[in-house]
Scaffold this motif. Structure first.
Motif, PDB file in Angstrom:
ATOM      1  N   VAL A 145       0.838  -1.202   0.000  1.00  0.00           N
ATOM      2  CA  VAL A 145       0.000   0.000   0.000  1.00  0.00           C
ATOM      3  C   VAL A 145       0.871   1.249   0.000  1.00  0.00           C
ATOM      4  O   VAL A 145       0.598   2.224  -0.699  1.00  0.00           O
ATOM      5  N   THR A 146       1.957   1.225   0.788  1.00  0.00           N
ATOM      6  CA  THR A 146       2.873   2.369   0.840  1.00  0.00           C
ATOM      7  C   THR A 146       3.510   2.609  -0.524  1.00  0.00           C
ATOM      8  O   THR A 146       3.580   3.744  -1.013  1.00  0.00           O
ATOM      9  N   LEU A 147       3.993   1.533  -1.157  1.00  0.00           N
ATOM     10  CA  LEU A 147       4.584   1.672  -2.489  1.00  0.00           C
ATOM     11  C   LEU A 147       3.559   2.176  -3.498  1.00  0.00           C
ATOM     12  O   LEU A 147       3.885   2.973  -4.384  1.00  0.00           O
ATOM     13  N   THR A 148       2.313   1.715  -3.363  1.00  0.00           N
ATOM     14  CA  THR A 148       1.263   2.196  -4.257  1.00  0.00           C
ATOM     15  C   THR A 148       1.026   3.688  -4.061  1.00  0.00           C
ATOM     16  O   THR A 148       0.783   4.422  -5.030  1.00  0.00           O
ATOM     17  N   ALA A 149       1.107   4.155  -2.804  1.00  0.00           N
ATOM     18  CA  ALA A 149       0.958   5.589  -2.548  1.00  0.00           C
ATOM     19  C   ALA A 149       2.074   6.377  -3.244  1.00  0.00           C
ATOM     20  O   ALA A 149       1.821   7.438  -3.828  1.00  0.00           O
ATOM     21  N   PHE A 150       3.300   5.850  -3.203  1.00  0.00           N
ATOM     22  CA  PHE A 150       4.398   6.521  -3.904  1.00  0.00           C
ATOM     23  C   PHE A 150       4.185   6.468  -5.405  1.00  0.00           C
ATOM     24  O   PHE A 150       4.485   7.440  -6.124  1.00  0.00           O
ATOM     25  N   ARG A 151       3.662   5.348  -5.894  1.00  0.00           N
ATOM     26  CA  ARG A 151       3.377   5.258  -7.321  1.00  0.00           C
ATOM     27  C   ARG A 151       2.337   6.303  -7.719  1.00  0.00           C
ATOM     28  O   ARG A 151       2.460   6.949  -8.768  1.00  0.00           O
ATOM     29  N   MET A 152       1.310   6.474  -6.887  1.00  0.00           N
ATOM     30  CA  MET A 152       0.290   7.474  -7.182  1.00  0.00           C
ATOM     31  C   MET A 152       0.889   8.880  -7.174  1.00  0.00           C
ATOM     32  O   MET A 152       0.499   9.738  -7.969  1.00  0.00           O
ATOM     33  N   PHE A 153       1.859   9.095  -6.274  1.00  0.00           N
ATOM     34  CA  PHE A 153       2.542  10.389  -6.270  1.00  0.00           C
ATOM     35  C   PHE A 153       3.229  10.613  -7.617  1.00  0.00           C
ATOM     36  O   PHE A 153       3.128  11.689  -8.216  1.00  0.00           O
ATOM     37  N   GLY A 154       3.917   9.571  -8.109  1.00  0.00           N
ATOM     38  CA  GLY A 154       4.577   9.679  -9.404  1.00  0.00           C
ATOM     39  C   GLY A 154       3.593   9.921 -10.530  1.00  0.00           C
ATOM     40  O   GLY A 154       3.813  10.768 -11.410  1.00  0.00           O
ATOM     41  N   SER A 155       2.468   9.191 -10.493  1.00  0.00           N
ATOM     42  CA  SER A 155       1.453   9.351 -11.525  1.00  0.00           C
ATOM     43  C   SER A 155       0.904  10.769 -11.538  1.00  0.00           C
ATOM     44  O   SER A 155       0.812  11.417 -12.589  1.00  0.00           O
ATOM     45  N   LYS A 156       0.543  11.264 -10.354  1.00  0.00           N
ATOM     46  CA  LYS A 156      -0.053  12.593 -10.273  1.00  0.00           C
ATOM     47  C   LYS A 156       0.969  13.685 -10.570  1.00  0.00           C
ATOM     48  O   LYS A 156       0.619  14.741 -11.123  1.00  0.00           O
ATOM     49  N   LEU A 157       2.232  13.452 -10.220  1.00  0.00           N
ATOM     50  CA  LEU A 157       3.263  14.425 -10.566  1.00  0.00           C
ATOM     51  C   LEU A 157       3.417  14.520 -12.084  1.00  0.00           C
ATOM     52  O   LEU A 157       3.526  15.617 -12.645  1.00  0.00           O
TER      53      LEU A 157
END
Length: 454
Positions: A145-157
Motif C-alpha cells: 500500500v505504501t509503495l502504491t501511494a508513492f506510485r500514485m505520487f509519481g502518476s499525479k506528478l
C-alpha cells in the motif's frame, strides 16, 4: 527480508516509473480527443471510433503481454527488464501519435488509428510491469500500500507536469500553430519518459522471486478460476476508467464552449494533483479502516463530486460550484484510483493460494492495463459519440443541444460509471479478511517446496 520496509530509493524509483508513463500517456488521455477533432480535423464520430478500436485491441494484447511477462526469464527478473526494452519504442509512438501529416482525410483517419494503436499497445507493454513488479518488490501487504501511494505520487506528478505545461508549450513553441506546437512538444516529454524508465530499471530490484515449474502458455488463466477478489477489481476498475477518462477528456470542450473559459483548461486538469492528499493517506486509512472501505469512500466521493458539478451546471453554469465539485472528485480519486493497483498484488496471492498458479503478469495485465485501456477507449469514445449526436461542430459557437451533449459527457456519464464501479467493491470485505490466513499458508507451501522468497 522481502516483507521488510522498502528503501526510499525503491519507493521514489517506483514513483519515477509512473511519472515516465504519464509524461506521454497523460497527453493522450487528457488531450487526444480534442487534438483529433479541433487540431487534426477528424470528425467526433471518427475520432471516437479510433479511440474505441485502439483501446479494445488491448482485449487481445493485454493477456498476451501478461503471458509473455510470466514466461520472462532474465538476470534482471520478470518485470524489470521491460522498462529497458520498451521505453524507447513507447516514447517514439507517443511522438508519432501527435504528428499531423498533410494528407487526405481518409489517410488522416488511418494514420491516427495506426499510430494510436501502436502507442496504446506499447503503453500496455510498459505499464503492466509497473503494476506486476509490485508483488516482487515486497511480500508485505501494508508495504505494498505504501509503495502504491508513492506510485500514485509519481502518476499525479506526471499528470501535473503535463497539464501545467502542455498547452502552454504548444502555444509558445507553435507560435499560434497547434500542429507545429504538438510536433515540437511531444519529443520533450518522450525524452523525459525514456530517462525515467531507465532510472526505474536501474534502481528497482525483484526481491520476491517465487519460481514454479514452467506452465503451458494458457495455464496462467487458471489463476482466474474462482478468483473473486480479482473479478471485483476488474469490474470496478473497468467502470472507473470509463468514467475517469470521460471526465477529463471532455474538459477542453466543456471549458471552451460551455463556460467560455478556455484559459482555465490547464487549471481544471492540474487539480488532479490534489488527489495525492488522499493517496498518501491510504496507508493510514487502511490501518484505521479496511481497504474495502477506503476504496468505497473514494468512489462514493467521486459520485458526490459529479453531482455537485451537475448542480453547478443547473445553476446557470456557476463556475464556483462547478470547480468545487470538480475538486471534490479529484480529491476522492486518490483513493479510488490507488486501491485497485495495491489489491491486484493481493489477488495474485489469492490465485496462487486457491489454484496453485502464480500469474502476476497475466492478472495485472488484464486487471490493470486492460481495464485502463478498454475503459479509456469507451470513456473517450462515448462522449464524442454523444456530442456528435447532439450536433457538436468543432471551432464554432455551439447550439443549446450541442452544449447539452457536452454536459452529458462531462457530468452525468462519469457519475453513472463511478456509481457502477462502487457496487462490486461492497462485496470485497469478506476476501480481505482472509488475507492473513492466505499469506501464512503460502509461506508454509513455499517453505515445504523450497520456493520461499529470497
Amino acid at each position: 527480508m522481502s516483507g521488510s520496509r522498502t528503501s526510499y530509493t525503491t519507493r521514489f524509483s517506483y514513483a519515477a516509473s509512473d511519472v515516465a508513463g504519464q509524461l506521454v500517456f497523460c497527453v493522450v488521455s487528457f488531450y487526444l480527443s480534442w487534438f483529433y477533432t479541433d487540431v487534426f480535423g477528424i470528425s467526433p464520430a471518427a475520432a471516437g471510433t479510433i479511440l474505441l478500436v485502439a483501446r479494445w485491441v488491448d482485449a487481445i494484447d493485454a493477456p498476451l503481454w501478461g503471458i509473455l511477462f510470466d514466461r520472462t526469464r532474465s538476470r534482471w527478473g520478470k518485470s524489470r527488464p521491460w522498462f529497458l526494452w520498451l521505453s524507447l519504442p513507447f516514447a517514439t509512438f507517443g511522438v508519432l501519435t501527435f504528428l499531423t501529416p498533410d494528407i487526405g482525410y481518409t489517410a488522416k483517419v488511418w494514420y491516427a488509428a495506426i499510430t494510436y494503436i501502436g502507442c496504446s499497445v506499447l503503453y500496455t507493454g510498459i505499464n503492466t510491469p509497473v503494476t506486476s513488479i509490485l508483488s516482487a518488490l515486497t511480500s508485505d501487504p501494508r508495504e505494498r500500500v505504501t509503495l502504491t501511494a508513492f506510485r500514485m505520487f509519481g502518476s499525479k506528478l506526471g499528470v501535473l507536469i503535463v497539464n501545467l505545461t502542455a498547452l502552454r508549450l504548444v502555444a509558445l513553441l507553435g507560435e499560434g500553430d497547434d500542429r507545429r506546437g504538438f510536433m515540437l512538444v511531444m519529443p520533450i516529454y518522450a525524452a523525459g519518459s525514456v530517462l525515467l524508465f531507465l532510472l526505474a530499471f536501474r534502481n528497482l530490484r525483484e526481491v520476491v522471486r517465487v519460481e514454479h515449474k514452467p506452465q503451458p502458455i494458457l495455464a496462467g488463466f487458471g489463476a482466474l478460476r474462482g478468483n473473486w477478489p480479482w473479478m471485483i477489481i476488474f469490474a470496478s476498475s473497468l467502470f472507473f476508467w470509463i468514467g475517469f477518462i470521460a471526465r477529463v477528456s471532455t474538459v477542453p470542450y466543456f471549458f471552451e464552449y460551455a463556460l467560455q473559459r478556455k484559459d482555465l483548461v490547464w487549471l481544471a486538469n492540474s487539480l488532479d494533483f490534489v488527489s495525492l492528499a488522499t493517496a498518501f493517506l491510504l496507508p493510514w486509512l487502511c490501518r484505521w479502516t479496511s481497504k474495502r472501505n477506503a476504496w468505497a469512500i473514494g468512489l462514493a466521493g467521486m459520485v458526490f463530486g459529479q453531482l455537485v458539478v451537475g448542480w453547478g451546471v443547473s445553476q446557470g453554469f456557476s463556475l464556483s460550484v462547478i470547480m468545487t465539485g470538480w475538486t471534490i472528485g479529484f480529491l476522492a480519486s486518490g483513493m479510488a484510483m490507488a486501491m485497485p493497483f495495491s489489491l491486484l498484488a493481493d489477488s495474485v496471492d489469492y490465485g496462487e493460494w486457491k489454484n496453485g498458479i502464480r500469474a502476476a503478469g497475466l492478472l495485472t495485465a488484464i486487471g490493470a492495463a486492460f481495464c485502463l485501456k478498454a475503459g479509456a477507449g469507451l470513456g473517450g469514445a462515448l462522449p464524442l459519440w454523444i456530442m456528435q449526436g447532439f450536433g457538436y461542430v468543432p471551432n464554432t459557437a455551439q447550439t443549446a443541444g450541442a452544449l447539452d451533449g457536452i454536459a452529458i459527457g462531462f457530468v452525468w456519464l462519469p457519475a453513472a460509471c463511478f456509481f457502477a464501479a462502487l457496487i462490486p467493491v461492497l462485496f470485497y470485505g469478506r476476501f480481505e479478511k482472509w488475507e492473513p490466513e492466505i499469506h501464512a499458508e503460502l509461506d508454509r507451501r513455499r517453505a515445504n517446496t523450497g520456493t520461499k522468497p529470497e
